[in-house]
Enzyme design. Structure first.
Site, short mmCIF file in Angstrom:
data_model
loop_
_atom_site.label_atom_id
_atom_site.label_comp_id
_atom_site.label_asym_id
_atom_site.label_seq_id
_atom_site.Cartn_x
_atom_site.Cartn_y
_atom_site.Cartn_z
N HIS A 289 0.66 -1.61 0.36
CA HIS A 289 -0.19 0.18 -0.06
C HIS A 289 1.01 1.19 0.15
O HIS A 289 0.19 2.32 -0.49
CB HIS A 289 -0.99 0.35 1.12
N GLU B 200 -7.17 -2.86 -3.26
CA GLU B 200 -6.00 -4.11 -2.99
C GLU B 200 -6.42 -5.11 -4.71
O GLU B 200 -5.05 -5.54 -4.58
CB GLU B 200 -6.94 -5.11 -2.06
N SER C 251 1.84 -7.70 -3.55
CA SER C 251 2.05 -8.39 -2.60
C SER C 251 2.24 -9.70 -2.13
O SER C 251 2.40 -10.04 -1.40
CB SER C 251 1.73 -7.60 -0.64
FE FE2 Z 1 -4.53 -4.11 2.19
#
Ligand code: FE2
Length: 284
Positions: free
Chosen positions: A141, A182, A201
Site C-alpha cells: 500500500h 487491493e 504483495s
Molecule cells: Fe490491504
C-alpha cells in the site's frame, strides 16, 4: 477502555494482533524494538522475492515509488518512512494491531493517515496469509501513497467512507476499495499492470491477475464494481481495470448517495458473474 479486535469476514479464527495496545482510534506505537531477527529476515525475504517479480507486471508508478520505503533488509521504522512521505504527499502511516472497524478506518484515511499492521507473518505463512501483516501493508500500500493523484484518491475514498457509513452503505463502498486499492489493474502503454496492494504483495496472484487468460477483467464501472461480491481466501474471479489514477479520482468525485440506490436496486452479483453490459479487457 480497550478496543474490540476485528477479524476478516465471517471467521471462526481468533483475531491476530494485540488490541490491548490500541488507542481509541485503533492506532498504537510500532514497538520496533520488539521485532526479532527472524521477523526482519521474513520481511527481507518477502521483499526480495516480491520486488524481483515486479518488472512487466506492476504499474510503473508503483515500481518508481517502491524505493521510497527505504531499507529492504529489515522491517522499516514507520517514523523514517513518514519523514519522506509527509513532504511528498502530506500522508503519514500509523501503526495498528491488525484490521480495524469501518468507521475508524475511514476516519484515518480521510485525514491522510494510513493504518499499517505492525506484526509480521510467521515463517510458516511465508507464501500465504489471509490477514494483512506489515509486509502486505507496507510493500503493497505505501509506495502509491507517494503518488499525488493516487494519494488523493485514497483520501477521497476515506471521506466517502464516512458518508457511506452513515448511509449504511459501507459494505457496498468496501467493494470499490477491494477492487481498486487491493486488487486493481491498470492499462499502461506496455500493457496491463497491477496497482492493487493485494496483488502486489502476493507472489502467485501478481502473475495470474496480469497474464492468465483464464480470468475475468472488465473496465471499472462504479455500479458494476459495488454490486460484485469478492473472495478473501482465493484469487479474485474478476479484476476491474482503469486507464489512469486520474480516472479513478474523477470517477469518485460525485456524491455516491444515488449510486448506492442504483446498486441496491440492481442487486449483488457473485464474484464470477458476467453481465451483458461488461466491457471486457483483452490481453495483448
Ligand atoms: Fe490491504
Amino acid at each position: 477502555m480497550a478496543v474490540e479486535p476485528v477479524v476478516y469476514g465471517a471467521s471462526e479464527r481468533p483475531p491476530r494482533g494485540d488490541y490491548s495496545r490500541a488507542r481509541e482510534d485503533y492506532t498504537c506505537p510500532q514497538n520496533w524494538s520488539t521485532y526479532t531477527e527472524a521477523d526482519h529476515d521474513t520481511y527481507r525475504r518477502l521483499y526480495e522475492r516480491q520486488s524481483a517479480l515486479l518488472p512487466g507486471l506492476a504499474s510503473q508508478a508503483f515500481i518508481d515509488a517502491l524505493p521510497s520505503l527505504g531499507v529492504r533488509d529489515r522491517i522499516p521504522r514507520f517514523d523514517e518512512i513518514n519523514e519522506r512521505l509527509r513532504p511528498a504527499t502530506g500522508w503519514e502511516i500509523v501503526a495498528v494491531p491488525g484490521l480495524i472497524p469501518e468507521r475508524p478506518f475511514f476516519d484515518l484515511l480521510a485525514n491522510r493517515r494510513f493504518p499499517v499492521t505492525d506484526w509480521i507473518r510467521t515463517p510458516e505463512e511465508f507464501d500465504y496469509i489471509v490477514e494483512p501483516d506489515v509486509f502486505h501493508d507496507l510493500f503493497g500500500h505505501v509506495p502509491l501513497l507517494f503518488n499525488p493523484v493516487f494519494a488523493d484518491y485514497v483520501q477521497r475514498y476515506g471521506q466517502g467512507g464516512l458518508k457511506a457509513h452513515d448511509l449504511g452503505a459501507g459494505e457496498l463502498l468496501s467493494r470499490l476499495y477491494w477492487y481498486t486499492i487491493e486488487f486493481g489493474l491498470i492499462r499502461e502503454p506496455h500493457g496491463l499492470r497491477a496497482y492493487g496492494a493485494g496483488i502486489l504483495s502476493s507472489s502467485g496472484e501478481l502473475r495470474h491477475s496480469v497474464t492468465s487468460p483464464r480470468t475475468r477483467r472488465i473496465a471499472l464501472d462504479l455500479v458494476r464494481c459495488m454490486r460484485t461480491r469478492y473472495k478473501i481466501d482465493d484469487y479474485q474471479a474478476t479484476y476491474f481495470v482503469i486507464d489512469s489514477f486520474e480516472q479513478l479520482f474523477e470517477m469518485t468525485a460525485p456524491d455516491f448517495t444515488p449510486i448506492y440506490e442504483t446498486v441496491r436496486a440492481l442487486g449483488e452479483l457473485p464474484a464470477d458473474a458476467s453481465i451483458a453490459s461488461d466491457s471486457p479487457i483483452t490481453l495483448g
